[in-house]
Motif scaffolding. Structure first.
Motif, PDB file in Angstrom:
ATOM      1  N   MET A  31       0.822  -1.211   0.000  1.00  0.00           N
ATOM      2  CA  MET A  31       0.000   0.000   0.000  1.00  0.00           C
ATOM      3  C   MET A  31       0.858   1.263   0.000  1.00  0.00           C
ATOM      4  N   GLU A  32       1.958   1.226   0.755  1.00  0.00           N
ATOM      5  CA  GLU A  32       2.861   2.377   0.768  1.00  0.00           C
ATOM      6  C   GLU A  32       3.488   2.582  -0.610  1.00  0.00           C
ATOM      7  N   GLU A  33       3.864   1.479  -1.241  1.00  0.00           N
ATOM      8  CA  GLU A  33       4.449   1.559  -2.586  1.00  0.00           C
ATOM      9  C   GLU A  33       3.455   2.138  -3.574  1.00  0.00           C
ATOM     10  N   ARG A  87       3.602   5.852  -5.920  1.00  0.00           N
ATOM     11  CA  ARG A  87       3.771   5.631  -7.360  1.00  0.00           C
ATOM     12  C   ARG A  87       3.732   6.930  -8.153  1.00  0.00           C
ATOM     13  N   ASP A  88       2.905   7.881  -7.731  1.00  0.00           N
ATOM     14  CA  ASP A  88       2.769   9.124  -8.491  1.00  0.00           C
ATOM     15  C   ASP A  88       3.998  10.019  -8.357  1.00  0.00           C
ATOM     16  N   THR A  89       4.669   9.950  -7.212  1.00  0.00           N
ATOM     17  CA  THR A  89       5.823  10.829  -7.002  1.00  0.00           C
ATOM     18  C   THR A  89       7.156  10.160  -7.330  1.00  0.00           C
ATOM     19  N   ARG A  90       7.161   8.847  -7.561  1.00  0.00           N
ATOM     20  CA  ARG A  90       8.422   8.149  -7.823  1.00  0.00           C
ATOM     21  C   ARG A  90       9.172   8.685  -9.039  1.00  0.00           C
ATOM     22  N   LEU A 130       7.850  21.298  -3.974  1.00  0.00           N
ATOM     23  CA  LEU A 130       6.576  20.587  -4.059  1.00  0.00           C
ATOM     24  C   LEU A 130       6.209  19.908  -2.744  1.00  0.00           C
ATOM     25  N   GLY A 131       7.134  19.941  -1.787  1.00  0.00           N
ATOM     26  CA  GLY A 131       6.857  19.333  -0.500  1.00  0.00           C
ATOM     27  C   GLY A 131       7.063  17.839  -0.439  1.00  0.00           C
ATOM     28  N   THR A 132       7.835  17.280  -1.381  1.00  0.00           N
ATOM     29  CA  THR A 132       8.024  15.825  -1.408  1.00  0.00           C
ATOM     30  C   THR A 132       9.403  15.383  -0.925  1.00  0.00           C
TER      31      THR A 132
END
Length: 255
Positions: A172-174, A178-181, A195-197
């Motif tokens: 679930m964490e993965e 997925r969108d920010t990887r 962007l705060g990531t």
């Protein structure tokens, strides 16, 4: 598509080699892979995939890689691009991706081949996952009795439940990341920070050893946003992070 981290230290590096190309000498950058232990055909397959990754990265043909097993005493092996092998690898990749990207997000079924399973480099993880997550048995695994029991006899029901629970949380964490990887490959740290990531430009300035926290003893490190040689740490500029990435002791947001 394919993803890889070709600059990994002691796993693969870049080497410039000369080769005869249409009657003239030319230089080419190729993937250079170190391996230890037994020789597996998958090692050559890995180098073949790196050829495609490097060709995409540098936008130039990459027809050969280098493979060196440091323990078997043999010389460095060239790995040439073979279209039929590349096609087979991509077909297998697409087959696996179709399972993992589907609505259930589950691995493909077991091979039911004692011969292939006995030689597989992932047999330990595969057997443990099959028993813990799939509720698998000797019959459903397709492995030999000696191999299956040798790999899974130590697992109790409590162990299997624990593994299944945490494997699900990691999945679930993965999925949430997925969108920010892609940012890791396509953006600089400063851009991701806006962007705060992420928190970019941190420098390690100290290690405080094991400290007592509400979660138990944890390793505690001190970071600063500026090089220690050019700036003094301040209460506001210093933050402490433990090995699990959470704050401990005196916490703060590094500028």
């Amino acid at each position: 598509g394919l993803q890889g981290q070709q600059q990994q230290q002691q796993q693969q590096q870049y080497a410039a080699v000369d080769y005869q190309h249409h009657g003239r000498q030319a230089a080419q950058i190729v993937p250079f892979e170190f391996k230890s232990g037994r020789n597996y055909f998958l090692h050559r397959a890995q180098v073949s995939l790196y050829l495609m990754l490097m060709e995409d990265r540098y936008q130039q043909p990459c027809d050969m890689g280098l493979l060196w097993n440091i323990n078997d005493g043999t010389s460095m092996q060239p790995v040439k691009r073979v279209h039929a092998e590349m096609a087979t690898l991509m077909m297998q990749r697409n087959r696996l991706a179709a399972h993992l990207a589907g609505p259930l997000r589950v691995p493909p079924p077991m091979l039911h081949s004692e011969h292939q399973c006995s030689r597989c480099f992932a047999q330990d993880a595969c057997a443990i996952y099959h028993k813990s997550v799939d509720g698998g048995t000797l019959e459903s695994s397709g492995m030999s009795s000696d191999q299956w029991h040798g790999l899974t006899a130590h697992l109790s029901r409590t162990h299997a439940a624990f593994f299944k629970h945490w494997a699900g949380l990691v999945d679930m964490e993965e999925a949430g990341n997925r969108d920010t990887r892609p940012q890791l490959w396509a953006m600089r740290g400063e851009e991701r920070e806006r962007l705060g990531t992420c928190v970019a430009g941190l420098y390690l300035v100290g290690y405080d050893g094991l400290v007592d926290t509400p979660e138990g003893k944890q390793h505690c490190y001190s970071f600063t946003k500026r090089p220690p040689s050019t700036a003094l740490l301040s209460e506001r500029g210093q933050g402490r992070l433990n090995a699990e990435g959470t704050g401990c002791g005196r916490t703060g947001c590094a500028d």
